[in-house]
Scaffold this motif. Structure first.
Motif, PDB file in Angstrom:
ATOM      1  N   ASP A 150       1.385  -1.352   0.174  1.00 20.97           N
ATOM      2  CA  ASP A 150       0.658  -0.053   0.200  1.00 20.97           C
ATOM      3  C   ASP A 150       1.016   1.277   0.376  1.00 20.97           C
ATOM      4  O   ASP A 150       1.486   1.286   0.942  1.00 20.97           O
ATOM      5  N   THR A 151       0.862   1.687  -0.980  1.00 22.82           N
ATOM      6  CA  THR A 151       1.322   3.443  -1.513  1.00 22.82           C
ATOM      7  C   THR A 151       1.276   3.953  -0.253  1.00 22.82           C
ATOM      8  O   THR A 151       2.101   5.882  -0.037  1.00 22.82           O
ATOM      9  N   LYS A 152      -0.250   4.336   0.300  1.00 21.09           N
ATOM     10  CA  LYS A 152      -0.256   5.288   1.812  1.00 21.09           C
ATOM     11  C   LYS A 152       0.250   4.577   2.474  1.00 21.09           C
ATOM     12  O   LYS A 152      -0.425   5.617   3.226  1.00 21.09           O
ATOM     13  N   SER A 153       0.419   3.480   2.922  1.00 14.60           N
ATOM     14  CA  SER A 153       0.588   3.112   4.251  1.00 14.60           C
ATOM     15  C   SER A 153       1.928   3.530   4.750  1.00 14.60           C
ATOM     16  O   SER A 153       2.879   4.273   3.907  1.00 14.60           O
TER      17      SER A 153
END
Length: 184
Positions: free
Chosen positions: A24-27
């Motif tokens: 997850d690039t937003k994690s």
């Protein structure tokens, strides 16, 4: 709010957060802080991108340009540490690693997986950290020769959860990842 009273479940939770950082690039787990020791024996930290995580081999993977100070530091001392803070989970993960720097033909497959637009990060002229006269006085020349995979072999994982009751534990490869509770 989640609480932990089982060492195995706590470690499983930590690994699920690490794996989410890869997927997850937003994690916030995607962008841990890497700490190394400089040639002057001073601590240095920088944000990196977590590219792969493998629990069964205890290996995390990062990518970097071979011309960076972190690579120079790791060539002198391969011991490093990664730090993640996951605010929504109220979880701190500290990971002690020994880093193996991989370059050349052994990383060709990884290089081919790097999107074209991201390859500009590997091959900056002059090298990263060089003094320049103007903010944009550098060129980005993508080069597989400047691409390195940092294979981080985990020796220790420490978890700290700031819940209603703070909980902290350490897990070591030398004890086959058996955990020990610590005072937070």
């Amino acid at each position: 709010m989640i609480e932990f009273n089982n060492l195995t479940q706590f470690l499983d939770h930590g690994w699920s957060c690490i794996n989410r950082g890869v997927a997850d690039t937003k994690s916030p787990g995607r962008y841990p802080t890497l700490a190394t020791v400089s040639k002057d024996l001073l601590p240095e930290t920088r944000t990196v991108v977590l590219r792969k995580a493998n629990r069964s081999t205890s290996i995390l993977e990062l990518h970097t340009d071979t011309q960076t100070e972190k690579v120079n530091a790791l060539r002198q001392n391969p011991n490093a540490s990664l730090h993640m803070w996951l605010p929504k989970r109220r979880l701190q993960i500290r990971i002690s690693v020994i880093v193996k720097i991989q370059t050349g033909s052994i990383v060709k497959k990884r290089w081919e997986e790097v999107p074209q637009k991201s390859r500009v990060s590997y091959g900056t002229i002059p090298p990263s950290g060089s003094a320049i006269k103007e903010p944009l006085a550098y060129d980005q020349m993508p080069s597989m020769e400047s691409f390195a995979v940092l294979e981080c072999k985990i020796g220790k994982i420490e978890l700290l959860h700031l819940g209603r009751n703070h909980t902290r534990a350490v897990y070591q490869a030398s004890s086959d990842w058996a955990g020990t509770w610590l005072v937070p």
